[in-house]
Design an enzyme around this catalytic site. Structure first.
Site, PDB file in Angstrom:
ATOM      1  N   CYS A 170     -25.693 -20.145 -50.433  1.00  0.00           N
ATOM      2  CA  CYS A 170     -27.053 -19.958 -49.923  1.00  0.00           C
ATOM      3  C   CYS A 170     -27.927 -21.207 -50.049  1.00  0.00           C
ATOM      4  CB  CYS A 170     -27.734 -18.794 -50.645  1.00  0.00           C
ATOM      5  SG  CYS A 170     -27.014 -17.188 -50.251  1.00  0.00           S
ATOM      6  N   HIS A 209     -32.792 -14.518 -43.716  1.00  0.00           N
ATOM      7  CA  HIS A 209     -32.109 -15.570 -44.466  1.00  0.00           C
ATOM      8  C   HIS A 209     -30.809 -15.956 -43.750  1.00  0.00           C
ATOM      9  CE1 HIS A 209     -30.174 -17.781 -47.601  1.00  0.00           C
ATOM     10  NE2 HIS A 209     -29.754 -16.779 -48.349  1.00  0.00           N
ATOM     11  N   CYS A 256     -31.676 -19.197 -55.226  1.00  0.00           N
ATOM     12  CA  CYS A 256     -30.525 -18.686 -55.961  1.00  0.00           C
ATOM     13  C   CYS A 256     -29.288 -18.852 -55.087  1.00  0.00           C
ATOM     14  CB  CYS A 256     -30.725 -17.234 -56.361  1.00  0.00           C
ATOM     15  SG  CYS A 256     -31.032 -16.096 -54.981  1.00  0.00           S
TER      16      CYS A 256
END
Length: 382
Positions: A89, A338, A368
């Site tokens: 991510c 996202h 994160c």
């Protein structure tokens, strides 16, 4: 050491899963912010010494180094090099940090960094395989990110109301920011085809700005049995398609070309954390990057903390002492979604534009990352 500056940053609208971009090839979506940067800044693509693109699922249509393919699709010619990277991510933000490092070290003067993720056409996890015995020897337990978020909520004692308030507020903030035109300068419209008709996509598709805490309270849990958790689709980041890119240069190169930089990249940092709860990385990433720059949270005007799951934000706020009023002020991934490899570039872009809009000075982006990592970047308005 050379100073690395952000000349401009732009992203596509984020299309919801199976939405506006579902018929568009990932390489075409990846090229859109590159075309926009060239048009907005007026540079000759030949001066770009590298293109660094994050992509978390670099297989199938996103395979074969989409960081190289995207600039060719953008019309930058055979001479535009490119590389794809995967820090899960944090990939898009890592691309920005690597670009800054190349510039600061003097290796390059002009680099484009960002990322892409087409989650409709290349679903999350498509690059996975069966985990090896070594993994199970190294780690006590295998959990999902959703379960990690549930354990964070348990560890810090957050209720469903606590996390749902963050989620609803993210939606409201996005709505207010959109109506005020705060996203206008950072989003480039995308021409595509929807149901056989040509269409221009100008707006994120995922947000629901009228969402209330009461609406969210009715949603079923996503990772646990009813009554045994707090995480659901409404307080988690949206699965969307999108891309982002920033033009990063040395201060001298920007000056030579008459560019007026938006911000300079002060520092970047990565950490590893417990891979079971997995998502606590923004806490030490923030604390450590502030420490290494002799700063505190009070020295930062704006924060972007990726809203992978609302408990992540709640824990970060509690542990760092930062306040929600300075964090994700224009809404976050719970609202706009996202697109894994693109989000980091979009968050840094968002901060650069917001610093310029408000006249504030310093901002920090943190995310994160799966299997227990965290990433942070500090930028400062020029």
């Amino acid at each position: 050491m050379q100073e690395a500056v952000i000349v401009d940053g732009v992203r596509t609208p984020f299309g919801k899963q199976e939405g506006a971009f579902s018929g568009m090839h990932p390489q075409d979506l990846a090229a859109e912010p590159l075309v926009a940067l060239e048009e907005r800044t007026g540079f000759d693509p030949e001066i770009v010494e590298d293109v660094i693109y994050g992509c978390v699922t670099p297989v199938e249509e996103q395979g074969l180094n989409i960081g190289r393919i995207a600039p060719m699709v953008a019309g930058w010619g055979d001479g535009a090099p490119g590389v794809q990277l995967n820090r899960m991510c944090g990939s898009g933000q890592q691309a920005v940090n690597f670009a800054a490092g190349q510039v600061q070290s003097g290796i390059h003067d002009v680099v484009v960094a960002g990322g892409v993720e087409h989650m409709s056409r290349v679903p999350m996890g498509s690059d996975g395989n069966s985990l090896t015995e070594t993994y199970f020897e190294e780690f006590d337990e295998l959990t999902t990110q959703g379960e990690g978020a549930e354990r964070i909520a348990e560890q810090w004692g957050f209720t469903r109301a606590d996390v749902d308030e963050i989620a609803a507020d993210s939606q409201h903030r996005w709505g207010a920011a959109w109506e005020a035109g705060r996203y206008d300068a950072q989003i480039t419209p995308v021409e595509t085809e929807i149901d056989g008709e040509r269409a221009t996509v100008e707006r994120d598709e995922h947000p629901r700005p009228d969402t209330t805490v009461e609406d969210l309270s009715d949603l079923p849990l996503a990772f646990r049995a009813p009554g045994d958790g707090v995480v659901h689709a409404g307080n988690s980041s949206g699965i969307v398609d999108g891309s982002s890119a920033l033009l990063i240069a040395s201060a001298d190169a920007a000056d030579e070309r008459g560019w007026e930089p938006m911000a300079r990249i002060v520092d970047s940092h990565v950490v590893g954390v417990d891979p079971i709860t997995m998502l606590t990385g923004p806490i030490p990433a923030t604390q450590e990057i502030l420490d290494q720059n002799d700063m505190t949270v009070e020295d930062i005007d704006l924060f972007e903390v990726n809203e992978a799951f609302a408990p992540v934000i709640c824990a970060w706020l509690e542990e760092t002492g930062a306040d929600w009023e300075r964090t994700n002020v224009n809404g976050g991934a719970i609202a706009h979604g996202h697109p894994l490899g693109a989000t980091g570039g979009a968050l840094v872009t968002k901060l650069a534009h917001e610093l310029e809009r408000t006249g504030q000075d310093t901002a920090l982006s943190t995310m994160c990352i799966g299997f227990g990592q965290g990433i942070a970047t500090i930028i400062e308005r020029v």
